[in-house]
Design a protein around this motif. Structure first.
Motif, PDB file in Angstrom:
ATOM      1  N   GLN A  22       0.878  -4.614   6.216  1.00 30.86           N
ATOM      2  CA  GLN A  22       0.490  -4.854   4.830  1.00 30.86           C
ATOM      3  C   GLN A  22      -0.074  -6.262   4.722  1.00 30.86           C
ATOM      4  N   TYR A  55       7.775   3.267   3.468  1.00 32.31           N
ATOM      5  CA  TYR A  55       7.669   1.990   2.737  1.00 32.31           C
ATOM      6  C   TYR A  55       7.048   2.251   1.364  1.00 32.31           C
ATOM      7  N   PRO A  56       7.368   1.421   0.375  1.00 32.48           N
ATOM      8  CA  PRO A  56       6.806   1.644  -0.958  1.00 32.48           C
ATOM      9  C   PRO A  56       5.438   0.986  -1.118  1.00 32.48           C
ATOM     10  N   ILE A  57       4.590   1.611  -1.916  1.00 35.27           N
ATOM     11  CA  ILE A  57       3.286   1.052  -2.279  1.00 35.27           C
ATOM     12  C   ILE A  57       3.484   0.017  -3.400  1.00 35.27           C
ATOM     13  N   HIS A  58       2.891  -1.161  -3.209  1.00 31.52           N
ATOM     14  CA  HIS A  58       3.008  -2.212  -4.225  1.00 31.52           C
ATOM     15  C   HIS A  58       2.318  -1.792  -5.524  1.00 31.52           C
ATOM     16  N   ASP A  59       2.959  -2.091  -6.649  1.00 34.66           N
ATOM     17  CA  ASP A  59       2.342  -1.872  -7.969  1.00 34.66           C
ATOM     18  C   ASP A  59       1.927  -0.424  -8.183  1.00 34.66           C
ATOM     19  N   LYS A  95      -6.364  -7.587  -3.518  1.00 32.17           N
ATOM     20  CA  LYS A  95      -5.875  -6.209  -3.421  1.00 32.17           C
ATOM     21  C   LYS A  95      -4.931  -6.071  -2.229  1.00 32.17           C
ATOM     22  N   TYR A  96      -3.880  -5.284  -2.416  1.00 34.63           N
ATOM     23  CA  TYR A  96      -3.019  -4.950  -1.286  1.00 34.63           C
ATOM     24  C   TYR A  96      -3.767  -4.048  -0.322  1.00 34.63           C
ATOM     25  N   LYS A  97      -3.552  -4.266   0.972  1.00 34.71           N
ATOM     26  CA  LYS A  97      -4.178  -3.440   2.004  1.00 34.71           C
ATOM     27  C   LYS A  97      -3.091  -2.924   2.953  1.00 34.71           C
ATOM     28  N   TYR A  98      -3.276  -1.705   3.451  1.00 35.72           N
ATOM     29  CA  TYR A  98      -2.311  -1.087   4.349  1.00 35.72           C
ATOM     30  C   TYR A  98      -3.024  -0.569   5.597  1.00 35.72           C
ATOM     31  N   THR A 151       3.921   0.098   9.147  1.00 34.95           N
ATOM     32  CA  THR A 151       2.628  -0.047   8.474  1.00 34.95           C
ATOM     33  C   THR A 151       2.372  -1.513   8.163  1.00 34.95           C
ATOM     34  N   ALA A 199      -6.951   0.713  -0.910  1.00 37.59           N
ATOM     35  CA  ALA A 199      -5.974  -0.118  -0.193  1.00 37.59           C
ATOM     36  C   ALA A 199      -5.880   0.238   1.291  1.00 37.59           C
TER      37      ALA A 199
END
Lengths: 444, 444
Positions: free
Chosen positions: A190, B270-274, A196-199, A188, B286
């Motif tokens: 990132q 994978y882990p999501i940030h925050d 903002k985090y985006k995936y 994935t 996101a």
């Protein structure tokens, strides 16, 4: 401090070996090229008076230690998982080490020992990773030195075929590891946008490409790398709201590659039944539910494409609808695809490859928003002397010279993000045609 | 030969334990229920005169061996990876073994030793796997005994919520392992159609569902299982041109689950940030590129759905667009989704679950094409006494009885595909309401 050991004499070793030999010819010193294939090593030396070749099976501990102990600086061009063997010996015999590979966690753990022995272990000293770090850090440090507040960092790179050698509908040929091209992007992606985090999951990575303009070259497709957030700390840009690393391809490539992903052809996790008996045509049929119409018609329908669309033409050109046998045993889809592409995307002897690298940085200074774009385009000479192999090998050769010249004070395990490294390396690279052109605009 | 050891007293153990206790009450013998939680084991025994509980940490080798050595037949309800510990002791002390789990390669390797000691190690003796094997083999053997030539075998199963307890737009609640529901289908589904292998990658598995009519119940959605080809040999249907195993869901479920897959919410890698700071609303954002419109509007646009479509209403109902904190640390998308669904898809105390299993077999006999459809529908009583736990537990209990009664001549490591097993087990299951209704049609 003038005896260099280069372990590995593969295809991409020439630029590094030649640079070191030239330097030795001018300044004294010797370059030993060691490889499991001694003829290959000898060929790379090509009777140079300052060179010698050595036979080395790197898994033979005594031979390896003996050779390392008799040199001052070691360059490892081995497959990445073998660097640690060499690094451990370099600690023991107190030798510097240079590689172009990603620095593993295990390698970072040697940092204290290397530092205590005043040794430099420099990794990621190639093109990407390597020149990307150095050119980006030079830009970022410049802006920070001026007092600028960086708000966006986007970095693009692509190993491509030069327009004059581009003679296929994909506008792509292999100039580097084919397997990595086939498996690229799995996982994935990132990145960060507007704070903002985006995936982006792999299944839509090549669909969600965007266009990037490279000055003087035109627009390219870009798809996000998995690791955009990886270097935030080491680049000193932890807090910035926009960060993206992406890969460049000629326009149209990503949409067609997306079709291969959607069909399922990049999957390396299971074998295709009877791959030694069926044709490509039958293989494609295996991904489509039964129905009316030819395999090609049903595939176009499944992909939501017209039968003569650009995407369908690219698939057709690959031979995916031909009634020709695959002839591979127990092969995964990814392996069958790689095998097919190796034939279709092979460099011809006179083909020139092309590297593009571009950084785009936005920042604020004196209440004015600015954007700087820095681009480098470099073409190779032919099938063997590629821009790719030059740009991977030269930075290591140049860095070895800097160590010999006593210019490096950094110790421990590092990647090339410090001024004392990137300034002289980038300066020397310019003599070899690696020139970043910058232009800056004010944003409204 | 009347002392039974049941290891594991979890939620799904009741049906097996009660069956064994009832049999012991009528025929003599004792049932020991062993668990790491002795109160739990005692609760399951409920003061039954033929039962006793034991405290067992299964990793304590001496305790385990001691307990096993003092019984005749062992039923392991432990997590699948622990069966091998128990099996090795059963070889040593010459005890029969029964489980409801898939038989691992390591377990199959004990086959010769078990056979030489005249022991039966029966695995896959639950519902799915278990009742699916037995009911399918009974049909297949019947047709073969008549001289029929089987041309298609399709098998469907679903653990669902009964219509009278169905009160949410997904028409689904958890009646079994939630994690397996979230991760279901990852990989590539393989099956066979008209003599050709077919593949469906995970990214389009839930999109490419098809409709299956269950007589008296209506149409259901079916999506292909990964493993349709797995039992071809053991069922004796290697050469047949059509084979499919699939999972049943209420209509509309697959399209909505496909949306979760496309967004990327079932990824456990994978882990999501925050994840401890952001809301579900921000999480959905996101996955979407920046743009105009609300997150819900952009999501509908991305999915190609109207804002008030059934799929969007299901996502809305889950709370994916709510500005409510996720409040999980270092969680993967799959884990966040599981956590959310655990709350939304929880059985209420009086909810009834429902199991549907259906086999469809096509065959030729006397130059006539025929199709037989055999279906079983069973509902649970409430949140605790579910059809799922009954149908997983009863076959093991019944098989234990068959061993005690000396009805089993098969030895070695097996799954229940032989007549001497499936005939009496299916007959006994009928007394508990597990009835397969068959109807046959002639095909033109």
């Amino acid at each position: 401090m003038k005896n260099i050991l280069i372990i590995g004499a593969g295809r991409s070793a020439s630029a590094c070996i030649n640079y070191c030999l030239n330097h030795a010819a001018e300044n004294g010193g010797f370059v030993t090229v060691a490889d499991a294939n001694p003829e290959q090593a000898q060929k790379r030396i090509n009777n140079h008076p300052n060179g010698r070749s050595a036979w080395l099976d790197v898994n033979k501990s005594n031979d390896r230690k003996d050779l390392i102990s008799r040199h001052d600086i070691v360059v490892s061009l081995l497959p990445a998982h073998l660097h640690l063997l060499v690094a451990t010996d370099c600690i023991k015999y107190q030798k510097h080490l240079v590689t172009a590979s990603y620095v593993s966690k295990e390698m970072y753990r040697l940092g204290d020992e290397a530092r205590n022995a005043s040794l430099i272990f420099m990794g990621e000293m190639g093109l990407d990773p390597g020149i990307d770090h150095m050119s980006a850090m030079k830009l970022l440090d410049n802006i920070r030195d001026k007092g600028g507040n960086i708000t966006a960092f986007r970095s693009y790179a692509g190993g491509l075929i030069a327009p004059e050698s581009d003679d296929n509908p994909w506008h792509y040929k292999f100039t580097w590891n084919p397997r990595n091209v086939v498996l690229a992007g799995q996982g994935t992606a990132q990145y960060m946008e507007n704070g903002k985090y985006k995936y982006i999951p792999y299944s839509r990575l090549f669909k969600e490409h965007h266009s990037v303009d490279v000055p003087g070259m035109g627009p390219y497709d870009a798809y996000a790398n998995r690791d955009s957030l990886l270097y935030r700390e080491i680049y000193g840009v932890e807090g910035i709201p926009n960060i993206l690393r992406a890969t460049l391809r000629f326009p149209g490539f990503c949409d067609a590659w997306n079709a291969l992903v959607q069909i399922g052809l990049t999957d390396g996790s299971y074998p295709i039944h009877d791959a030694d008996k069926i044709t490509y045509h039958e293989w494609m049929n295996a991904y489509l539910p039964a129905g009316n119409g030819s395999v090609k018609e049903r595939m176009a329908d499944f992909l939501g494409e017209k039968i003569d669309s650009d995407v369908m033409n690219k698939l057709e050109w690959l031979g995916l609808f031909r009634k020709k046998r695959i002839n591979m045993k127990q092969a995964t889809p990814a392996l069958i695809l790689e095998h097919l592409l190796l034939d279709k995307w092979k460099l011809s002897p006179k083909d020139k490859d092309m590297i593009i690298m571009q950084h785009e940085i936005e920042y604020e200074l004196d209440n004015q928003k600015k954007k700087v774009v820095s681009s480098m385009v470099m073409k190779g000479k032919d099938e063997n002397d590629t821009a790719m192999s030059r740009l991977v090998g030269l930075p290591m050769g140049i860095f070895v010279k800097l160590i010999i010249d006593g210019k490096i004070t950094t110790t421990g395990v590092n990647i090339p993000v410090m001024k004392e490294v990137y300034d002289p390396v980038l300066e020397e690279l310019e003599k070899y045609g690696v020139v970043f052109k910058e232009y800056e605009t004010e944003m409204s």
